[in-house]
Design a protein around this motif. Sequence first.
Motif, PDB file in Angstrom:
ATOM      1  N   UNK A 195       0.901  -1.094  -0.102  1.00 43.74           N
ATOM      2  CA  UNK A 195      -0.022  -0.036   0.018  1.00 43.74           C
ATOM      3  C   UNK A 195       0.919   1.458   0.067  1.00 43.74           C
ATOM      4  N   UNK A 196       0.377   2.163  -0.729  1.00 43.05           N
ATOM      5  CA  UNK A 196       1.028   3.510  -0.797  1.00 43.05           C
ATOM      6  C   UNK A 196      -0.051   4.302  -0.069  1.00 43.05           C
ATOM      7  N   UNK A 197       0.303   5.201   1.062  1.00 43.63           N
ATOM      8  CA  UNK A 197      -0.669   6.093   1.742  1.00 43.63           C
ATOM      9  C   UNK A 197      -0.384   7.329   1.202  1.00 43.63           C
ATOM     10  N   UNK A 198      -1.066   8.390   0.696  1.00 48.95           N
ATOM     11  CA  UNK A 198      -0.839   9.515   0.107  1.00 48.95           C
ATOM     12  C   UNK A 198      -1.426  10.718   1.194  1.00 48.95           C
ATOM     13  N   UNK A 199      -0.894  11.790   1.324  1.00 45.77           N
ATOM     14  CA  UNK A 199      -1.343  12.716   2.292  1.00 45.77           C
ATOM     15  C   UNK A 199      -1.818  14.020   1.567  1.00 45.77           C
ATOM     16  N   UNK A 200      -1.496  14.868   2.049  1.00 43.68           N
ATOM     17  CA  UNK A 200      -2.096  16.431   1.576  1.00 43.68           C
ATOM     18  C   UNK A 200      -1.880  16.482   0.131  1.00 43.68           C
ATOM     19  N   UNK A 201      -2.874  17.374  -0.569  1.00 46.40           N
ATOM     20  CA  UNK A 201      -2.673  17.710  -1.904  1.00 46.40           C
ATOM     21  C   UNK A 201      -3.412  19.491  -1.795  1.00 46.40           C
ATOM     22  N   UNK A 202      -2.178  20.423  -1.668  1.00 49.99           N
ATOM     23  CA  UNK A 202      -2.849  21.671  -1.333  1.00 49.99           C
ATOM     24  C   UNK A 202      -3.528  22.335  -2.616  1.00 49.99           C
ATOM     25  N   UNK A 203      -3.596  21.647  -3.932  1.00 52.35           N
ATOM     26  CA  UNK A 203      -4.295  22.312  -5.004  1.00 52.35           C
ATOM     27  C   UNK A 203      -3.373  23.646  -5.568  1.00 52.35           C
ATOM     28  N   UNK A 204      -4.291  23.937  -6.496  1.00 51.70           N
ATOM     29  CA  UNK A 204      -3.545  25.118  -7.359  1.00 51.70           C
ATOM     30  C   UNK A 204      -3.992  26.413  -6.794  1.00 51.70           C
TER      31      UNK A 204
END
Length: 547
Positions: A6-15
């Motif tokens: 598994x890969x656990x992905x955190x925050x995406x601050x967006x554009x």
Amino acid sequence: MSDLDCVVIGYNEGDFDGYRAMCESAGPRSAEYQIFRKEHLVVDGRPVPWLEAFSLLRNKVTGRSDRYHVGEVANLATLYLANFLSRHGLCAEPVSLFSAELDRLADLLDRRPAVVAITTTFYVNILPVVPIVEFVRAHAPSAHVVVGGPLIDNLCVDGITEVVQDLFFAMSADSYVLESQGEHALVEIVEAVRGRSDLSTVSNVVLCPDGESWQLTRKRPENNDLNQASIDWRSFPAELIGPTAQTRTARSCAFKCSFCDYPSRAGALATASVDTVRKELRAMAELGVRNLVFVDDTFNVPPKRFKEICRMMIEEDLGLSWYSYFRCSNARDEEAFDLAAASGCAGVFLGIESGDPGVLDNMHKLAQDSQYRVGIQRLNERGITTFASIIVGFPGETASTVGNTVEFLNETRPTFWRAQPWWANPRSPVYRNKEVFGIDGAGYHWSHRTMSAEEAASQTDRMFDEVTGSVWLPLYDFDFWSLPYLAGKGVGVDELLPMLRLSQQIMRHRDSGSGDPRQLSELERRFEAAVGAVAPAPPRFRYQVSA
């Protein structure tokens, strides 16, 4: 079969440009636009958030492509979930900040993980999720994509409605976890995908078995023990963690403020033992952590346990400076403040919310003006950085009550402060009395008997001009939690204060619409010089440079 489960992905601050367009489209008098105006600077003609301005101006001096971002501090949710999976015999890797770690994420996806889990801790809509799913599909089309966290919980407050069905299809994940904790659900999803078994047997999962309708499997509340689920920090490389790290010693909140629905979602307050905290801190110090952020909603509650943790940190003498949320009304004697200072407390986030007793009563804050005043005084006396967070426009708010908050801030003089218009959450307890207060609307589009969202935005601008005893902190990708991050880079509060004062003057002059352009240019020149004069350690992240 891949060695990576598994890969656990955190925050995406967006554009940020997209965020700016959204705020501008809300209108010049809107709460959204007011917030945007007070959290950006302009560099080379382009509006950017504060830390990006800092990065770009530093790069003019160094010739590098450094990107300073608080997301460099390892995302605690991703570390916790990766650790939880590891404790169950599964191999997992965390990715903290999506936009800054695309190359690393692509390398991990090349290892063909069975599952990719996407957390949603800070999201209020699906927009940050969509590009993550698209990226995963492009690099690992066979991976099972699962999305969980507060966003899913909030979307499903009224069940899996037709609107929610559409949103789930728009995100394009394979499954969604609907549970405030969800750790065990993730373990069972990974095990089921690897074993090619039936996912419908996993509790708290939303699936679309027929391709047409999303359905929830059996609902079974989780109650994960914080001691058994504590993070084994030695399992992570030191370069991934860095000099500043987050941890938690408790789950949920002991209070029931009427503007917040977190306790109802998270359940009863649960705490880890002092011995568990001790073991984690020892391991973090061995990794080279020097700045520690406790993310507990009320770290100094219960008061007796708080003192025990402080005494433990004094006894261990690990050289850690720590930061946390802090509730002044529960620091009931001088000993609590003395222990905090002696154990390494460097800064605290104070959810003051208002300086008006009537508004505080409506919020059910269970705190008095005098407790806040004494608490800030005691913290300031001990050299502990204080940040006061203020909500403007809660039911009962008027221009007069805002004036009381201005007076409170100017008299108590916390190091930093910020005010924001009230974000009206229909799930919060105050909505049980919406008829009493005359609440109409939600989010940043509301009105009640004493104020509207547009009036709250105007009053927040008024506070920005009238609060003179404290320094404004921008929000977007900065906030109080950038202080420990930048401390880890060698930039302390004493160096930040003059830069933040200058940026506050720039915002005030720019937004007045009637100032001398030459004066604005001079302020921007002084800010650029101040940024160029500091010497932070290089960050781990870089801007992508076009070929």
